[in-house]
Design a protein around this motif. Structure first.
Motif: not given
Length: 147
Positions: A113-116, A133-134, A140-142
Motif C-alpha cells: 500500500s504505497a503513498q501515491v 487511489e484511496y 493518498p495511497h495506491i
C-alpha cells in the motif's frame, strides 16, 4: 556502508525495537504531520528488516507472509531517515525486503500500500499500480503488486 538485519519480533533487542519505533515516529508522525496508530499490533507477526549505519537504524521495513496482512506477501512501514535519503537507502532496504520475502516465505508476488507520491520509486523496483487511489490516514495511497 549499510548493514541489513532481518529479525522476528522476538529476536529484536530492546535497543533495536526502540530505534525502529523512533524512526517510524520521526518520519510518519512528525515529518509527515500525521496522527495515526503506528503501534497496530501487527509487529509481532512481521519480520523486521533494519538498515543500520554505524549501529543506528537509518532505514526500515516490516514484511509479512501471505495472509498475515494481505492475501499476498507484503512490505510495509517503508522508512528512511530524512538525513540519509541522499544515499538512496530506500532502494537498498526495499531490495533487501524483496530478497527476505523470497528467502523466508518462498514468495515472489508482493503487495504494498504505497503513498501515491512514491509510486515512481516503487515502479523502479518492479511494482505496478492496481486499482484506484484511496486515502489512508488522510494520505493518498495506491495498491501496488510486484510479480
Amino acid at each position: 556502508m549499510l548493514e541489513i538485519k532481518v529479525k522476528s519480533f522476538q529476536e529484536l533487542s530492546i535497543y533495536e525495537l526502540y530505534s525502529l519505533l523512533q524512526l517510524r515516529s520521526e518520519v510518519f508522525v512528525v515529518e509527515q504531520d500525521c496522527v495515526y496508530q503506528d503501534l497496530d499490533g501487527k509487529d509481532r507477526k512481521a519480520l523486521h528488516v533494519l538498515g543500520l549505519k554505524n549501529n543506528k537504524t537509518v532505514c526500515y521495513t516490516r514484511i509479512f507472509k501471505p495472509g498475515d496482512y494481505f492475501n499476498e506477501a507484503s512490505i510495509g512501514r517503508v522508512v528512511v531517515s530524512k538525513k540519509e535519503r541522499k544515499h538512496k537507502y530506500g532502494y537498498d532496504i526495499m531490495n533487501a525486503s524483496i530478497d527476505a520475502i523470497k528467502k523466508h516465505f518462498n514468495e515472489t508476488k508482493i503487495k504494498i500500500s504505497a503513498q501515491v507520491y512514491l509510486s515512481k520509486f516503487y515502479n523502479n523496483l518492479g511494482f505496478k499500480e492496481t486499482g484506484d487511489e484511496y486515502l489512508e490516514d488522510d494520505i493518498p495511497h495506491i495498491a501496488m503488486i510486484r510479480q
